[in-house]
Design an enzyme around this catalytic site. Sequence first.
Site, PDB file in Angstrom:
ATOM      1  N   GLU A  96     -72.380 -42.200 -48.568  1.00 30.45           N
ATOM      2  CA  GLU A  96     -73.621 -42.036 -49.754  1.00 30.45           C
ATOM      3  C   GLU A  96     -74.394 -40.931 -49.777  1.00 30.45           C
ATOM      4  O   GLU A  96     -74.638 -40.395 -48.711  1.00 30.45           O
ATOM      5  CB  GLU A  96     -74.404 -43.395 -49.664  1.00 30.45           C
ATOM      6  CG  GLU A  96     -73.886 -44.413 -50.711  1.00 30.45           C
ATOM      7  CD  GLU A  96     -74.263 -44.385 -52.357  1.00 30.45           C
ATOM      8  OE1 GLU A  96     -74.105 -43.002 -52.508  1.00 30.45           O
ATOM      9  OE2 GLU A  96     -74.145 -45.126 -52.892  1.00 30.45           O
ATOM     10  N   ASP A  97     -74.801 -40.462 -50.704  1.00 36.67           N
ATOM     11  CA  ASP A  97     -75.929 -39.587 -50.621  1.00 36.67           C
ATOM     12  C   ASP A  97     -77.348 -39.940 -50.479  1.00 36.67           C
ATOM     13  O   ASP A  97     -78.151 -39.545 -49.607  1.00 36.67           O
ATOM     14  CB  ASP A  97     -75.866 -38.698 -52.122  1.00 36.67           C
ATOM     15  CG  ASP A  97     -75.822 -39.439 -53.295  1.00 36.67           C
ATOM     16  OD1 ASP A  97     -75.668 -40.509 -53.362  1.00 36.67           O
ATOM     17  OD2 ASP A  97     -76.379 -38.855 -54.321  1.00 36.67           O
ATOM     18  N   ASP A 100     -81.325 -46.330 -52.177  1.00 32.40           N
ATOM     19  CA  ASP A 100     -82.530 -46.445 -52.693  1.00 32.40           C
ATOM     20  C   ASP A 100     -82.817 -48.009 -52.651  1.00 32.40           C
ATOM     21  O   ASP A 100     -83.319 -48.526 -51.501  1.00 32.40           O
ATOM     22  CB  ASP A 100     -82.491 -46.003 -54.045  1.00 32.40           C
ATOM     23  CG  ASP A 100     -83.741 -45.826 -54.690  1.00 32.40           C
ATOM     24  OD1 ASP A 100     -84.658 -46.429 -54.384  1.00 32.40           O
ATOM     25  OD2 ASP A 100     -83.846 -44.953 -55.733  1.00 32.40           O
ATOM     26  N   LYS A 128     -84.498 -43.932 -48.735  1.00 31.71           N
ATOM     27  CA  LYS A 128     -85.632 -44.183 -49.012  1.00 31.71           C
ATOM     28  C   LYS A 128     -86.021 -45.751 -48.847  1.00 31.71           C
ATOM     29  O   LYS A 128     -86.070 -46.476 -49.498  1.00 31.71           O
ATOM     30  CB  LYS A 128     -85.641 -44.228 -50.704  1.00 31.71           C
ATOM     31  CG  LYS A 128     -86.059 -42.777 -51.274  1.00 31.71           C
ATOM     32  CD  LYS A 128     -86.175 -43.015 -52.784  1.00 31.71           C
ATOM     33  CE  LYS A 128     -86.155 -41.801 -53.403  1.00 31.71           C
ATOM     34  NZ  LYS A 128     -86.238 -41.843 -54.923  1.00 31.71           N
ATOM     35  N   PHE A 149     -89.003 -38.706 -56.577  1.00 33.52           N
ATOM     36  CA  PHE A 149     -87.809 -38.432 -57.160  1.00 33.52           C
ATOM     37  C   PHE A 149     -87.294 -37.196 -56.853  1.00 33.52           C
ATOM     38  O   PHE A 149     -87.533 -35.958 -56.808  1.00 33.52           O
ATOM     39  CB  PHE A 149     -87.749 -38.484 -58.789  1.00 33.52           C
ATOM     40  CG  PHE A 149     -86.899 -38.373 -59.550  1.00 33.52           C
ATOM     41  CD1 PHE A 149     -86.084 -39.790 -59.723  1.00 33.52           C
ATOM     42  CD2 PHE A 149     -85.999 -37.521 -59.795  1.00 33.52           C
ATOM     43  CE1 PHE A 149     -84.826 -39.729 -60.562  1.00 33.52           C
ATOM     44  CE2 PHE A 149     -84.953 -37.487 -60.477  1.00 33.52           C
ATOM     45  CZ  PHE A 149     -84.294 -38.649 -60.840  1.00 33.52           C
ATOM     46  N   VAL A 150     -85.758 -37.272 -56.122  1.00 36.72           N
ATOM     47  CA  VAL A 150     -85.341 -36.079 -55.433  1.00 36.72           C
ATOM     48  C   VAL A 150     -84.084 -35.677 -56.350  1.00 36.72           C
ATOM     49  O   VAL A 150     -83.389 -36.615 -56.728  1.00 36.72           O
ATOM     50  CB  VAL A 150     -84.857 -36.313 -54.193  1.00 36.72           C
ATOM     51  CG1 VAL A 150     -86.101 -36.152 -53.309  1.00 36.72           C
ATOM     52  CG2 VAL A 150     -84.068 -37.611 -53.560  1.00 36.72           C
ATOM     53  N   ARG A 162     -77.265 -30.745 -59.729  1.00 35.58           N
ATOM     54  CA  ARG A 162     -76.686 -31.162 -58.424  1.00 35.58           C
ATOM     55  C   ARG A 162     -76.398 -30.128 -57.870  1.00 35.58           C
ATOM     56  O   ARG A 162     -75.787 -29.974 -56.602  1.00 35.58           O
ATOM     57  CB  ARG A 162     -75.327 -31.911 -58.988  1.00 35.58           C
ATOM     58  CG  ARG A 162     -75.388 -33.208 -59.663  1.00 35.58           C
ATOM     59  CD  ARG A 162     -74.281 -34.077 -59.961  1.00 35.58           C
ATOM     60  NE  ARG A 162     -74.034 -34.852 -60.879  1.00 35.58           N
ATOM     61  CZ  ARG A 162     -74.536 -36.404 -60.794  1.00 35.58           C
ATOM     62  NH1 ARG A 162     -74.704 -36.729 -59.219  1.00 35.58           N
ATOM     63  NH2 ARG A 162     -74.430 -37.252 -61.601  1.00 35.58           N
TER      64      ARG A 162
END
Length: 172
Positions: A96-97, A100, A128, A149-150, A162
Amino acid sequence: MENKEVLLSAEQIDQRIQEMAKQISRDYQGKRPLLVGILKGAFVFLSDLIRYLDIPVEIDFIAVSSYGADTSSSGVVRILKDLEHSIQGKEVLIVEDIVDTGLTLNYLIDNLSSRQPKSLKVITLLDKPDRRKVEMKVDYCGFKIPDRFVIGYGLDYGEDYRQLTDLCILEP
Ligand code: PRP
């Protein structure tokens, strides 16, 4: 006009991925894990990560999206593109990137576990923790980041950004 502030530079990310790759290569010595990238965000991280691994790997992708309302609130996930092959008996690593709320990953862990892999672990570049709604174990984490928010390094805002090499905070 939006403002961007660098949270993690391309160099910091690269350095950390090398460390993660070393650890994963050590843990999976003598094995040939299947890395499952979660589209779309994870494709940049996955492609950088595998080039630092010194074990053989297989790659597959799965694309998920929420039903109607956003995933973060509903937790109801729909598979847009499934894996190509069975994962039964395989050593699977979800890539995963960002984690959250954890709802996407929670669904994926449930879903992939039911396909009887030999093992199932999770790699995420970003975590996060402040936003978590469901507890889960992340086995390999690159960076814990604040609740901002990234964008960049695979992560988007309305499908833009992206391709940025740094991970940035998007200021409204
Ligand atoms: C992001 C990210 C995770 C998920 C994490 O994907 O790649 O899959 O959200 O959020 P959660 O922990 O709150 O469930 P996104 O829905 O933005 O899709 P994308 O990767 O295609 O941009």
